[in-house]
Design a protein around this motif. Structure first.
Motif, PDB file in Angstrom:
ATOM      1  N   ASP A  23      34.013  29.951  41.601  1.00 35.93           N
ATOM      2  CA  ASP A  23      34.936  30.063  42.692  1.00 35.93           C
ATOM      3  C   ASP A  23      35.818  28.906  42.578  1.00 35.93           C
ATOM      4  O   ASP A  23      35.205  27.716  42.466  1.00 35.93           O
ATOM      5  CB  ASP A  23      34.117  30.275  44.012  1.00 35.93           C
ATOM      6  N   GLY A  24      37.010  29.027  42.638  1.00 39.19           N
ATOM      7  CA  GLY A  24      38.035  27.930  42.192  1.00 39.19           C
ATOM      8  C   GLY A  24      38.182  27.562  40.940  1.00 39.19           C
ATOM      9  O   GLY A  24      39.193  26.444  40.903  1.00 39.19           O
ATOM     10  N   ALA A  25      37.913  28.264  40.150  1.00 41.95           N
ATOM     11  CA  ALA A  25      38.042  27.850  38.609  1.00 41.95           C
ATOM     12  C   ALA A  25      39.518  27.981  37.947  1.00 41.95           C
ATOM     13  O   ALA A  25      39.774  27.321  36.967  1.00 41.95           O
ATOM     14  CB  ALA A  25      36.983  28.424  37.646  1.00 41.95           C
ATOM     15  N   GLY A  26      40.342  28.841  38.662  1.00 37.18           N
ATOM     16  CA  GLY A  26      41.777  29.190  38.211  1.00 37.18           C
ATOM     17  C   GLY A  26      41.799  30.362  37.425  1.00 37.18           C
ATOM     18  O   GLY A  26      42.738  30.781  36.779  1.00 37.18           O
ATOM     19  N   LYS A  27      40.843  31.432  37.730  1.00 39.08           N
ATOM     20  CA  LYS A  27      40.958  32.644  37.051  1.00 39.08           C
ATOM     21  C   LYS A  27      41.970  33.498  37.274  1.00 39.08           C
ATOM     22  O   LYS A  27      42.675  34.073  36.422  1.00 39.08           O
ATOM     23  CB  LYS A  27      39.652  33.514  37.354  1.00 39.08           C
ATOM     24  N   SER A  28      42.386  33.493  38.648  1.00 35.41           N
ATOM     25  CA  SER A  28      43.666  34.250  38.970  1.00 35.41           C
ATOM     26  C   SER A  28      44.886  33.935  38.258  1.00 35.41           C
ATOM     27  O   SER A  28      45.778  34.803  37.886  1.00 35.41           O
ATOM     28  CB  SER A  28      43.854  34.378  40.647  1.00 35.41           C
ATOM     29  N   THR A  29      45.137  32.473  38.190  1.00 34.95           N
ATOM     30  CA  THR A  29      46.251  32.156  37.505  1.00 34.95           C
ATOM     31  C   THR A  29      46.440  32.587  36.002  1.00 34.95           C
ATOM     32  O   THR A  29      47.294  33.104  35.487  1.00 34.95           O
ATOM     33  CB  THR A  29      46.119  30.532  37.525  1.00 34.95           C
ATOM     34  N   GLN A  30      45.206  32.506  35.529  1.00 31.37           N
ATOM     35  CA  GLN A  30      45.065  32.892  33.825  1.00 31.37           C
ATOM     36  C   GLN A  30      45.300  34.635  33.791  1.00 31.37           C
ATOM     37  O   GLN A  30      45.939  35.056  32.747  1.00 31.37           O
ATOM     38  CB  GLN A  30      43.800  32.610  33.291  1.00 31.37           C
ATOM     39  N   VAL A  31      44.997  35.449  34.762  1.00 30.83           N
ATOM     40  CA  VAL A  31      45.128  36.627  34.850  1.00 30.83           C
ATOM     41  C   VAL A  31      46.684  36.996  34.808  1.00 30.83           C
ATOM     42  O   VAL A  31      47.158  37.906  34.183  1.00 30.83           O
ATOM     43  CB  VAL A  31      44.330  37.477  35.784  1.00 30.83           C
ATOM     44  N   ARG A  32      47.234  36.305  35.529  1.00 35.78           N
ATOM     45  CA  ARG A  32      48.816  36.669  35.928  1.00 35.78           C
ATOM     46  C   ARG A  32      49.651  35.962  34.703  1.00 35.78           C
ATOM     47  O   ARG A  32      50.419  37.096  34.188  1.00 35.78           O
ATOM     48  CB  ARG A  32      49.030  35.840  36.936  1.00 35.78           C
ATOM     49  N   LEU A  33      49.050  35.098  34.107  1.00 26.56           N
ATOM     50  CA  LEU A  33      49.806  34.599  33.059  1.00 26.56           C
ATOM     51  C   LEU A  33      49.645  35.697  31.662  1.00 26.56           C
ATOM     52  O   LEU A  33      50.680  36.010  30.963  1.00 26.56           O
ATOM     53  CB  LEU A  33      49.471  33.172  32.593  1.00 26.56           C
ATOM     54  N   LEU A  34      48.464  35.987  31.630  1.00 25.63           N
ATOM     55  CA  LEU A  34      48.328  37.031  30.560  1.00 25.63           C
ATOM     56  C   LEU A  34      48.765  38.233  30.722  1.00 25.63           C
ATOM     57  O   LEU A  34      49.427  38.784  29.664  1.00 25.63           O
ATOM     58  CB  LEU A  34      46.805  37.139  30.240  1.00 25.63           C
ATOM     59  N   ALA A  35      48.804  38.780  31.905  1.00 23.31           N
ATOM     60  CA  ALA A  35      49.399  40.192  32.270  1.00 23.31           C
ATOM     61  C   ALA A  35      50.737  40.056  32.027  1.00 23.31           C
ATOM     62  O   ALA A  35      51.563  40.760  31.311  1.00 23.31           O
ATOM     63  CB  ALA A  35      49.046  40.344  33.632  1.00 23.31           C
ATOM     64  N   ASP A  36      51.599  38.952  32.339  1.00 20.38           N
ATOM     65  CA  ASP A  36      53.090  38.757  32.229  1.00 20.38           C
ATOM     66  C   ASP A  36      53.329  38.928  30.675  1.00 20.38           C
ATOM     67  O   ASP A  36      54.273  39.479  30.247  1.00 20.38           O
ATOM     68  CB  ASP A  36      53.588  37.499  33.025  1.00 20.38           C
TER      69      ASP A  36
ATOM     70  N   VAL B 275      49.889  47.154  31.309  1.00 20.61           N
ATOM     71  CA  VAL B 275      48.825  46.192  31.663  1.00 20.61           C
ATOM     72  C   VAL B 275      48.418  46.893  33.102  1.00 20.61           C
ATOM     73  O   VAL B 275      49.102  46.871  34.066  1.00 20.61           O
ATOM     74  CB  VAL B 275      49.215  44.810  31.803  1.00 20.61           C
ATOM     75  N   VAL B 276      47.067  46.879  33.360  1.00 14.16           N
ATOM     76  CA  VAL B 276      46.393  47.119  34.417  1.00 14.16           C
ATOM     77  C   VAL B 276      45.547  45.807  34.950  1.00 14.16           C
ATOM     78  O   VAL B 276      44.668  45.577  34.186  1.00 14.16           O
ATOM     79  CB  VAL B 276      45.565  48.511  34.463  1.00 14.16           C
ATOM     80  N   VAL B 277      46.050  45.167  35.981  1.00 14.44           N
ATOM     81  CA  VAL B 277      45.368  44.114  36.544  1.00 14.44           C
ATOM     82  C   VAL B 277      44.452  44.575  37.601  1.00 14.44           C
ATOM     83  O   VAL B 277      44.861  45.228  38.515  1.00 14.44           O
ATOM     84  CB  VAL B 277      46.353  43.064  36.907  1.00 14.44           C
ATOM     85  N   THR B 278      42.968  44.130  37.753  1.00 13.12           N
ATOM     86  CA  THR B 278      42.195  44.703  38.757  1.00 13.12           C
ATOM     87  C   THR B 278      41.188  43.383  38.917  1.00 13.12           C
ATOM     88  O   THR B 278      41.332  42.341  38.387  1.00 13.12           O
ATOM     89  CB  THR B 278      41.219  45.832  38.183  1.00 13.12           C
ATOM     90  N   ARG B 279      40.097  43.665  39.963  1.00 12.88           N
ATOM     91  CA  ARG B 279      39.178  42.771  40.072  1.00 12.88           C
ATOM     92  C   ARG B 279      37.953  43.213  40.620  1.00 12.88           C
ATOM     93  O   ARG B 279      37.928  44.632  41.011  1.00 12.88           O
ATOM     94  CB  ARG B 279      39.887  41.803  41.240  1.00 12.88           C
TER      95      ARG B 279
END
Length: 209
Positions: A13-26, A35-39
């Motif tokens: 928790d707090g590692a920064g996964k969400s930021t990397q998901v967004r950058l790769l998806a973009d 691209v399908v982004v999910t969690r």
């Protein structure tokens, strides 16, 4: 049809996964890929209910927690992940089965092998083409999180340390399927490492990103 691709981001928790998901998806969408982004948990309406129950509801016993997370993943794969891959989309998920193995198997001390077997049964043995572990210490994760938002974030550093070490052990055991990145590096450099690994492994094809 372009082959589907499945990428998972893992880490404490707090590692920064969400930021990397967004950058790769973009980046992939800019290159013309669907691209399908999910969690997980929470990638489907049922999963959202399970997420709220486990993370924000009353006490849930460790074994019940593991079973609920497995149910979320089974439904998620059946309803979202496999259909998306079948039509050629890139699925990027923030957490997948490795989170359950680390959090319930190692963190809750239920047994990593037992939880792994449960997870594999739930998802029909579907594993990501690449799992990126964004690695930070428990102390750094706590500093970044600041305010506690759910039951798992509220656990002591020893719990989060056990999870981190298990992630690293999984990556060491299967280096062909994992990429470990330093979560304290800049988001841009982490993203570049992810894209580089995808390109070098041939998962994206030539000139995709």
């Amino acid at each position: 049809m372009t082959d589907g691709l499945f990428i998972a981001f893992e880490g404490g928790d707090g590692a920064g996964k969400s930021t990397q998901v967004r950058l790769l998806a973009d980046a992939l969408e800019s290159a013309g890929r669907e691209v399908v982004v999910t969690r997980q948990p929470g990638g489907t309406p049922l999963g959202a209910q399970i997420r709220d129950l486990v993370l924000h509801g009353d006490h849930v016993s460790p074994r019940a927690e593991a079973l609920l997370f497995a149910a979320d993943k089974a439904h998620h794969v059946d309803q979202l992940i496999r259909p998306s891959m079948d039509r050629g989309a890139v699925v990027i998920t923030d957490r997948y089965t490795d989170s359950a193995v680390a959090y319930q198997g190692a963190g809750r001390d239920l047994g990593a092998v037992e939880v792994h077997d449960l997870q594999m049964w739930a998802v029909g043995s579907l594993v990501p083409d690449l799992t990126v572990i964004v690695d930070v210490t428990a102390q750094e994760g706590r500093r970044r999180r600041g305010e506690v938002h759910d039951r798992l974030e509220a656990e002591a550093d020893a719990f989060h340390d056990a999870i981190r070490h298990h992630y690293l052990a999984m990556a060491q055991g299967s280096p062909e399927r994992y990429l470990v990145v330093d979560g304290t590096s800049s988001p841009e450099s982490i993203h570049a490492a992810v894209v580089g690994r995808l390109a070098s492994s041939g998962l994206l094809g030539s000139g995709t990103v």
